[in-house]
Design a protein around this motif. Structure first.
Motif, short mmCIF file in Angstrom:
data_model
loop_
_atom_site.label_atom_id
_atom_site.label_comp_id
_atom_site.label_asym_id
_atom_site.label_seq_id
_atom_site.Cartn_x
_atom_site.Cartn_y
_atom_site.Cartn_z
N ASP A 100 -45.71 15.52 -30.96
CA ASP A 100 -45.62 13.96 -32.04
C ASP A 100 -46.33 14.97 -33.02
OD1 ASP A 100 -43.79 12.71 -31.91
OD2 ASP A 100 -44.88 10.85 -30.21
N ARG A 131 -34.79 8.69 -27.71
CA ARG A 131 -34.70 10.50 -27.93
C ARG A 131 -33.56 10.74 -27.47
NH1 ARG A 131 -40.60 11.98 -24.74
NH2 ARG A 131 -39.41 14.50 -24.64
N ASP A 155 -48.97 -2.05 -31.05
CA ASP A 155 -47.99 -0.93 -30.95
C ASP A 155 -48.24 0.25 -30.32
OD1 ASP A 155 -46.23 1.02 -32.21
OD2 ASP A 155 -47.66 1.34 -34.46
N THR A 156 -47.23 0.26 -29.64
CA THR A 156 -47.60 1.21 -27.77
C THR A 156 -47.07 2.29 -28.15
OG1 THR A 156 -46.09 -0.26 -26.69
CG2 THR A 156 -48.52 -1.43 -26.63
N ARG A 188 -41.74 13.21 -34.22
CA ARG A 188 -41.07 14.53 -33.52
C ARG A 188 -41.63 15.77 -34.77
NH1 ARG A 188 -41.85 13.67 -28.33
NH2 ARG A 188 -40.80 16.03 -28.49
N GLN A 227 -45.04 7.37 -23.70
CA GLN A 227 -43.61 8.61 -24.04
C GLN A 227 -43.40 8.54 -22.52
OE1 GLN A 227 -46.03 12.51 -24.87
NE2 GLN A 227 -44.14 12.17 -26.23
N THR A 228 -41.77 9.29 -22.09
CA THR A 228 -42.02 9.19 -20.94
C THR A 228 -42.13 9.71 -19.92
OG1 THR A 228 -39.11 9.08 -21.72
CG2 THR A 228 -39.53 9.72 -19.29
C1 6R9 Z 1 -41.86 4.91 -24.62
C2 6R9 Z 1 -41.09 5.75 -25.31
C3 6R9 Z 1 -41.16 8.80 -26.68
C4 6R9 Z 1 -41.14 9.44 -27.75
C5 6R9 Z 1 -42.97 9.38 -28.60
C6 6R9 Z 1 -43.00 8.98 -29.89
C7 6R9 Z 1 -41.93 7.93 -30.09
C8 6R9 Z 1 -42.82 5.82 -28.92
C9 6R9 Z 1 -43.84 5.13 -30.25
C10 6R9 Z 1 -43.55 6.49 -30.83
C11 6R9 Z 1 -44.64 5.77 -33.24
C12 6R9 Z 1 -45.52 4.56 -31.35
N1 6R9 Z 1 -42.62 6.90 -30.09
N2 6R9 Z 1 -43.68 4.91 -29.09
N3 6R9 Z 1 -44.21 6.66 -32.15
N4 6R9 Z 1 -45.35 4.63 -32.66
N5 6R9 Z 1 -45.17 2.84 -30.74
O1 6R9 Z 1 -40.34 5.91 -26.12
O2 6R9 Z 1 -40.77 6.81 -24.43
O3 6R9 Z 1 -38.37 7.46 -24.75
O4 6R9 Z 1 -39.74 9.19 -24.01
O5 6R9 Z 1 -40.02 8.65 -26.19
O6 6R9 Z 1 -41.17 8.09 -29.02
O7 6R9 Z 1 -42.23 10.07 -30.75
O8 6R9 Z 1 -42.71 10.83 -28.14
P1 6R9 Z 1 -39.63 8.14 -24.62
#
Ligand code: 6R9
Length: 659
Positions: free
Chosen positions: A510, A536, A421-422, A525, A425-426
């Motif tokens: 986050d 997002r 579970d990764t 968020r 963020q962008t």
């Molecule tokens: C890679 C991607 C980023 C936002 C990030 C968070 C949420 C992404 C998550 C996760 C919990 C995970 N997020 N992966 N929350 N567990 N494994 O998604 O980039 O589109 O920029 O979104 O997504 O809230 O801040 P992006």
């Protein structure tokens, strides 16, 4: 995120040990090894990254300076005196190192019979040709090229062609509207736009060039449009501006060789726009050496990528996940990456599993929203296919609820495979918090521990460290090579969004907590960003689209819990005087947002409201709107600052239920 989901995660006690099978050959083999790597990366941060950058990347000029960083200014420079080329690392070097005839990209089109395989040699030819096409159109180092394309191999070719000659690509997801495309092209002043006639999606042909034509009416910077013929769809043609991809690739003088431009490590590599809590989307800038090091590094350790693997990330290349984990990470390592044009539900809900079986996919990386929607269709669809080739599963985009995690684990992973579970963020460029698949014991719903090199912390609003299990702001204290280097054209926003609130650290936006085992639980968020199916969306963006409609006086948008999408968009709209609240208008406003931003931004629910809950100073109290959208009828907390407390009852009465 809904309260029940948070609570169910708080209660989660199950622990899944990493499988024994695969450990011996894994890149990171045990928790002891992880702990040692982590410790070293914190004590000798520069040494750790210098070693990774030296091992994973071929440099034209080796770097001697590892890092020059000031997180306050902010100014971040990794490997600054080194030079390299990303296309060289993702293509050319694999031709020389024995992978010439290996599949670099396996492309599965939406129709099952549409398959193309590009070996590294073939990819080289295509990338060089398109690089030459771009050059012939006057594109050079530092120029921006906008890519507005379906999930076709030409998209990966175009990306690599840009970076080969030092041009900066800016990909706009093909699901975005003409208006969104226009904003992004105008912001980065792209010289060339690459698009396609149409997109194939769930059996339909959806025009794409038409949107591009509309967008370009007000984009004076764009002098040429290159069009891929994907669907033999009819297109309008602007003579002197528009060019067919297939004609240009064979044009006289376009050779299959093109030198790689040596780039400084900190030269911009690409821009990718992402939604923020205020105003227009931000153009996140990533640079060459750090980004490539980081994506190669994380692909190797988190996905344990090996030469023989078929690796499939189901994201769209239009999002950061596709950039980092369909294209740059896997190709930098000489891997085989599967690129899929279709959707999970067409022609049936077993499409993904059929593709896994067809190509004997080993590593599979998708999003919780996909898992939840397929889970709803029933597990019989998964049993129709042989999934025994899979050895590792991944999740990204939003927190994965334990129910979905368990279903993924049992029905796709045969109760045996690791799930990474990764969290990232962008802006982070690559994965920051994740299990290492053959080392980390898993807790469903937790992204587990920060990767080596990642100094992730939870802090209180005043910046002091939170206690175990105390929720707070997720921040990153040390710089890492994959971090964003700017917001295109807006240094002030770069600083204020990420580096101002907690001096000396990067603020992710986050909320999260760390349990007593050091495991991270991401809670969603903290700003006005909604996460719809892992995408997002800024509430401000949707609100401004709504109020640009002549019938709308005011709008407020919040997220509401949604069983499949995680969050859905709930819009409260106050109409202009004398405008009647009709179902036609409700439908029209939803279509309006689709047109302004794109289908993903269209509100699930649109409630007409005579008034919004405002403080006496005129601020909308979103907290109350979120509660009403979520179905609450009481417990609104302190409402003493409301100018007119009566609006709450009216809003509850007018609440629209999702059916
Ligand atoms: C890679 C991607 C980023 C936002 C990030 C968070 C949420 C992404 C998550 C996760 C919990 C995970 N997020 N992966 N929350 N567990 N494994 O998604 O980039 O589109 O920029 O979104 O997504 O809230 O801040 P992006």
């Amino acid at each position: 995120m809904s309260q029940t989901r948070i609570e169910s995660m708080m209660d989660e006690k199950r622990l899944f040990e990493p499988p024994a099978e695969g450990r011996e050959t894994a890149w990171v083999k045990s928790m002891e090894e992880y702990e040692a790597l982590y410790k070293r990366s914190m004590e000798d941060n520069e040494g750790f990254w210098a070693e990774r950058a030296g091992t994973l990347i071929d440099w034209f000029t080796p770097f001697t300076k590892v890092l020059e960083a000031d997180m306050d200014t902010p100014s971040i420079k990794w490997f600054q005196d080194g030079t390299l080329n990303v296309a060289y690392n993702c293509v050319d070097r694999h031709i020389a190192n024995g992978r010439r005839n290996k599949a670099a990209i396996i492309w599965q089109g939406e129709p099952d019979e549409d398959v193309k395989v590009y070996t590294y040699q073939m990819l080289y030819d295509q990338v060089c040709r398109f690089a030459n096409v771009l050059k012939a159109q006057g594109v050079g180092k530092g120029d921006r090229v906008a890519l507005y394309m379906p999930m076709i191999p030409e998209l990966a070719v175009a990306m690599l062609a840009c970076v080969r000659i030092g041009a900066v690509h800016s990909i706009v997801f093909a699901g975005f509207s003409a208006v969104s495309l226009q904003n992004r092209v105008q912001d980065c002043e792209a010289k060339v736009l690459v698009t396609a006639d149409a997109v194939l999606r769930a059996g339909r042909t959806i025009p794409l060039k038409k949107n591009a034509d509309e967008a370009l009416r007000e984009c004076p910077s764009v002098t040429r449009v290159v069009v891929v013929n994907r669907a033999n769809a009819n297109v309008d043609w602007v003579e002197g501006r528009d060019l067919w991809w297939h004609e240009q690739m064979k044009a006289p003088g376009i050779s299959g060789h093109c030198p790689c431009e040596p780039m400084e490590a900190e030269a911009p590599l690409f821009i990718l726009y992402t939604s923020g809590s205020t105003g227009k989307p931000k153009g996140v800038v990533h640079t060459t050496g750090g980004y490539l090091t980081y994506t190669a590094h994380t692909t190797q350790w988190v996905f344990d990528l090996k030469d023989s693997d078929v690796y499939w990330c189901t994201a769209d290349v239009g999002w950061i996940t596709g950039h980092s984990y369909i294209v740059y990470g896997p190709l930098a390592l000489g891997g085989t990456t599967l690129m899929f044009e279709g959707v999970p539900s067409y022609p049936g809900p077993d499409r993904f599993w059929q593709v896994v079986e067809k190509f004997r996919v080993n590593i599979f990386y998708t999003a919780p929203t996909v898992i939840r929607s397929l889970m709803r269709e029933g597990s019989e669809w998964t049993r129709k296919h042989d999934l025994s080739s899979l050895r590792l599963l991944g999740s990204v985009g939003e927190p994965i609820n334990p129910e979905a995690w368990m279903w993924y684990h049992e029905h796709i992973g045969g109760s045996a495979l690791p799930i990474v579970d990764t969290w990232w963020q962008t802006e982070t460029g690559g994965i920051m918090i994740s299990a290492l698949p053959f080392a980390t014991p898993l807790k469903p719903g937790s992204a587990t521990r920060p990767l080596p090199g990642v100094d992730a912390r939870i802090v209180r609003p005043d910046g002091t460290d939170a206690q175990p299990n105390e929720g707070g702001h997720l921040i990153i204290r040390k710089p890492w090579p994959g971090m964003l280097r700017g917001v295109f054209g807006d240094p002030a926003r770069y600083k204020s969004t990420y580096f101002e609130r907690f001096p000396g650290a990067y603020e992710a936006g986050d909320g999260a907590r760390v349990d007593s085992d050091g495991y991270f639980w991401i809670m969603g968020r903290l700003d006005d960003v909604i996460n719809v199916s892992g995408h997002r969306m800024g509430t401000a963006e949707i609100e401004s689209a709504l109020v640009s409609h002549p019938s709308v006086a005011e709008a407020a948008v919040v997220g509401m819990p949604h069983a499949i999408k995680g969050e859905a968009i709930y819009a409260y709209v106050t109409l202009s005087a004398d405008v009647e609240e009709t179902e036609e208008l409700r439908a029209e406003l939803r279509t309006w947002v689709r047109k302004e931003i794109g289908p993903i931004a269209s509100p699930e629910v649109l409630q007409f409201a005579d008034g919004l809950p405002k403080t006496r100073s005129g601020k909308i109290m979103r907290r109350i709107l979120r509660k009403i959208a979520g179905g609450s009828t009481s417990d609104f907390g302190d409402t003493s600052t409301l100018a007119d407390p009566g609006v709450i009852a009216d809003l509850i009465e007018g609440r629209v239920d999702l059916t």
